[in-house]
Design a protein around this motif. Structure first.
Motif, short mmCIF file in Angstrom:
data_model
loop_
_atom_site.label_atom_id
_atom_site.label_comp_id
_atom_site.label_asym_id
_atom_site.label_seq_id
_atom_site.Cartn_x
_atom_site.Cartn_y
_atom_site.Cartn_z
N PRO A 262 0.81 -1.34 0.28
CA PRO A 262 0.06 -0.15 -0.35
C PRO A 262 0.79 1.33 -0.02
N ASN A 263 0.36 2.37 -1.03
CA ASN A 263 1.04 3.39 -1.27
C ASN A 263 2.37 3.51 -1.43
N ALA A 264 2.68 2.32 -2.19
CA ALA A 264 3.74 2.59 -3.31
C ALA A 264 3.83 3.49 -4.00
N GLY A 265 2.89 3.34 -4.71
CA GLY A 265 2.37 4.38 -5.92
C GLY A 265 2.22 4.14 -7.14
N LYS A 266 1.12 2.86 -6.94
CA LYS A 266 0.96 2.36 -8.38
C LYS A 266 -0.55 2.89 -8.58
N SER A 267 -1.43 3.62 -8.42
CA SER A 267 -2.12 4.32 -8.44
C SER A 267 -1.42 5.99 -8.97
N THR A 268 -0.33 6.40 -8.16
CA THR A 268 -0.18 7.40 -8.99
C THR A 268 0.21 7.53 -10.13
N ASP B 137 -2.47 9.53 0.25
CA ASP B 137 -1.32 9.55 1.49
C ASP B 137 -1.40 8.60 2.36
N TYR B 138 -2.42 7.68 2.80
CA TYR B 138 -2.69 6.57 3.26
C TYR B 138 -2.69 5.23 2.52
N PRO B 139 -2.70 4.07 3.28
CA PRO B 139 -2.84 2.32 2.59
C PRO B 139 -4.18 1.84 2.07
N PHE B 140 -4.33 1.87 1.86
CA PHE B 140 -5.46 0.83 1.33
C PHE B 140 -6.45 2.13 1.10
N THR B 141 -5.80 3.03 -0.40
CA THR B 141 -6.92 3.85 -0.53
C THR B 141 -7.32 2.74 -1.75
N THR B 142 -6.51 1.44 -2.51
CA THR B 142 -7.05 1.61 -3.81
C THR B 142 -8.03 0.51 -2.96
N LEU B 143 -9.31 0.14 -2.76
CA LEU B 143 -10.04 -0.72 -2.63
C LEU B 143 -10.68 -1.85 -3.63
N ALA C 218 -3.10 -2.55 -14.79
CA ALA C 218 -3.98 -2.33 -13.95
C ALA C 218 -3.71 -2.43 -12.66
N ASP C 219 -4.55 -1.57 -11.98
CA ASP C 219 -4.18 -1.16 -10.26
C ASP C 219 -4.67 -1.77 -9.82
N ILE C 220 -3.96 -3.09 -9.07
CA ILE C 220 -4.89 -3.78 -7.53
C ILE C 220 -4.43 -2.94 -6.36
N PRO C 221 -6.10 -3.10 -5.78
CA PRO C 221 -5.08 -2.74 -4.14
C PRO C 221 -3.65 -3.82 -2.95
N GLY C 222 -3.08 -2.85 -2.36
CA GLY C 222 -1.58 -3.01 -2.42
C GLY C 222 -1.80 -4.32 -1.30
N LEU C 223 -0.47 -5.34 -1.75
CA LEU C 223 -0.93 -6.05 -0.80
C LEU C 223 0.48 -6.51 0.43
N THR D 191 9.96 3.78 -6.78
CA THR D 191 9.22 4.73 -7.15
C THR D 191 9.76 6.09 -6.53
N LYS D 192 8.79 7.10 -6.36
CA LYS D 192 9.38 8.90 -5.45
C LYS D 192 10.80 8.49 -6.06
N THR D 193 11.79 8.45 -6.62
CA THR D 193 12.73 8.96 -6.68
C THR D 193 13.07 10.56 -6.91
N ASP D 194 11.63 10.93 -7.00
CA ASP D 194 12.28 12.26 -6.22
C ASP D 194 12.59 13.28 -4.81
N ILE D 195 12.55 12.04 -4.00
CA ILE D 195 12.32 12.14 -2.82
C ILE D 195 13.91 12.64 -2.51
N ASP D 196 14.54 11.84 -2.89
CA ASP D 196 16.09 11.94 -3.32
C ASP D 196 17.11 11.48 -4.58
N SER E 225 10.15 8.90 -10.70
CA SER E 225 9.33 9.25 -10.17
C SER E 225 7.85 9.42 -11.47
N SER E 226 6.54 9.36 -10.61
CA SER E 226 5.26 10.09 -11.20
C SER E 226 5.57 11.33 -10.83
N ILE E 227 5.93 12.19 -10.14
CA ILE E 227 5.71 13.48 -9.55
C ILE E 227 6.65 14.27 -10.84
N SER E 228 8.34 13.75 -10.25
CA SER E 228 8.46 14.76 -10.98
C SER E 228 9.17 14.02 -13.05
N1 LIG Z 1 6.66 12.24 -3.22
C1 LIG Z 1 6.44 11.38 -4.79
N2 LIG Z 1 4.91 11.40 -4.14
C2 LIG Z 1 4.31 9.81 -4.39
C3 LIG Z 1 4.56 10.07 -5.85
N3 LIG Z 1 3.62 8.52 -6.20
C4 LIG Z 1 3.20 8.91 -5.55
N4 LIG Z 1 3.27 9.32 -4.01
C5 LIG Z 1 2.72 9.77 -3.36
O1 LIG Z 1 2.60 8.53 -2.04
C6 LIG Z 1 0.96 8.63 -1.50
C7 LIG Z 1 0.71 6.78 -2.70
O2 LIG Z 1 0.24 7.04 -3.57
P1 LIG Z 1 -1.18 5.87 -3.89
O3 LIG Z 1 -0.31 5.92 -5.50
O4 LIG Z 1 -2.37 6.32 -3.67
O5 LIG Z 1 -0.13 4.84 -3.81
P2 LIG Z 1 -0.99 2.93 -4.03
O6 LIG Z 1 0.32 2.51 -4.71
O7 LIG Z 1 -2.22 3.21 -4.85
O8 LIG Z 1 -1.54 2.85 -2.71
P3 LIG Z 1 -2.57 1.73 -2.40
O9 LIG Z 1 -3.74 1.91 -3.13
O10 LIG Z 1 -3.08 2.11 -0.70
O11 LIG Z 1 -2.29 0.51 -2.48
C8 LIG Z 1 0.64 9.85 -2.14
O12 LIG Z 1 0.62 10.52 -1.55
C9 LIG Z 1 0.97 9.97 -4.19
O13 LIG Z 1 0.91 11.78 -4.30
C10 LIG Z 1 6.02 10.12 -6.26
O14 LIG Z 1 6.88 9.88 -7.41
N5 LIG Z 1 6.98 11.09 -5.92
#
Ligand SMILES: Nc1nc2c(ncn2[C@@H]2O[C@H](COP(=O)(O)OP(=O)(O)OP(=O)(O)O)[C@@H](O)[C@H]2O)c(=O)[nH]1
Ligand SMILES: [Mg+2]
Length: 322
Positions: free
Chosen positions: A165-171, A185-191, A209-214, A277-282, A300-303
């Motif tokens: 959960p929260n790995a950034g799949k849906s993003t 920004d919380y686990p199990f957003t995707t149901l 396909a984006d499935i719920p977090g494991l 994912t999220k390589t913009d963090i560092d 990074s889906s953000i940058s």
């Molecule tokens: N900094 C940063 N944050 C990200 C990135 N991708 C996603 N996030 C953040 O990470 C959090 C979780 O993102 P989701 O895409 O909802 O994660 P998910 O894997 O779909 O989560 P579940 O549906 O709960 O399994 C959100 O707050 C996003 O904004 C990224 O590339 N960089």
């Protein structure tokens, strides 16, 4: 996300009637009851067929009937069961009755019995008792089930995303396709699984396909469980999304693989990628080229870095497999 739909009516077969009969033989004036039971009515069964791609057949033919059971006969003969009506449907077909999903077919040869045939009636031989040695009682067969069904064909995914959960799949699916899944920004957003269409070159595309977090223990029902893994069971490839801030990415990968394996070990025979994912963090962080023998793609889906390379790799892999 649906590409086709059809409405059909299905009728399962009626059960055959029980028989009223007495044993007759020369010089045996009073034979006992020997009426056999009726056969069961046939069921209406849908069967997954990977060679079909639309619900076209179901659009032209609106009614499907299974055969009735045959009546029982004398000499205790049970009637024949009615033949099932079998209807081939493409993979990804969902069945609704009164708006509610009552079944779905995702794999070749998978069967869904939508309407059950009626039970055959009992013949008079079954009503014999010490106090009634010549019963004239018997039953008629029961009606088969009748249902008005809505069939929907949904897209089946080519690329499946797995991750904690929260790995950034849906993003990721939201930046690669026009899908707009819920992100938070919380686990199990995707149901429930989300699908998106990603454009490649030459007007080709693939479905992601984006499935719920494991989580560890998902196969025992922890978190949201592993039921929805069936939606990525038939994809051409898997992306394992791992947050770059994860302390031990190799361990995360092993846990995710372990959960998939418990669901169906064959899933792990597909081409796989590890997507950090999220390589913009560092942005200066260095990553290994491979983890556990699997190629690593930092994104990074953000940058919006690394996305084109990832997309290209998926297009190549999926289109090669089709
Ligand atoms: N900094 C940063 N944050 C990200 C990135 N991708 C996603 N996030 C953040 O990470 C959090 C979780 O993102 P989701 O895409 O909802 O994660 P998910 O894997 O779909 O989560 P579940 O549906 O709960 O399994 C959100 O707050 C996003 O904004 C990224 O590339 N960089
Ligand atoms: Mg999500």
């Amino acid at each position: 996300m649906f590409i086709d739909e059809a409405e059909i009516e299905v009728f399962a077969g009626r059960g055959g009637s029980g028989c009223l009969s007495f044993h007759r033989e020369k010089f045996v004036p009073k034979g006992g009851p020997d009426g056999g039971d009726g056969g069961k009515g046939g069921d209406v069964v849908f069967v997954g067929d990977e060679n079909l791609h639309t619900l076209m057949d179901s659009k032209y033919k609106k009614h499907y009937r299974a055969k009735n059971g045959s009546p029982g006969e004398g000499s205790n003969k049970t009637g024949k069961n009615g033949e099932n009506a079998e209807i081939a449907v493409p993979l990804g077909t969902i069945f609704r009755e009164d708006g509610k999903v009552i079944g779905e077919i995702l794999s070749h040869g998978e069967r869904f019995a939508a309407a059950a045939g009626g039970k055959g009636g009992r013949g008079n031989a079954r009503f014999k008792s010490p106090t009634n040695r010549a019963p004239r009682e018997f039953e008629t067969g029961r009606e088969g089930e009748k249902k008005l069904l809505k069939l929907e064909l949904k897209l089946l995914a080519d690329v499946g995303l797995v991750g904690f959960p929260n790995a950034g799949k849906s993003t990721l699916i939201s930046v690669l396709s026009s899908a707009k899944p819920k992100i938070a920004d919380y686990p199990f957003t995707t149901l429930i699984p989300n699908l998106g269409i990603v454009d490649c070159f030459n007007y080709r595309s693939f479905v992601i396909a984006d499935i719920p977090g494991l989580i560890e223990g998902a196969h025992t029902g922890k978190g949201l469980g592993i039921q929805f893994i069936k939606h990525i069971e038939r994809t051409s490839m898997l992306l394992f999304l791992i947050d770059m801030t994860e302390q031990n990415p190799k361990k995360a990968f092993d846990v995710l693989k372990g959960e998939l394996k418990k669901f169906n070990p064959e899933i792990l025979e597909k081409p796989m990628l590890i997507v950090l994912t999220k390589t913009d963090i560092d942005p200066d962080a260095k990553f290994p080229k491979r983890i556990g023998g699997i190629p690593v793609y930092p994104i990074s889906s953000i940058s919006r870095t690394g996305l084109e390379e990832l997309k290209h790799y998926c297009c190549e892999t999926v289109l090669r497999n089709n």
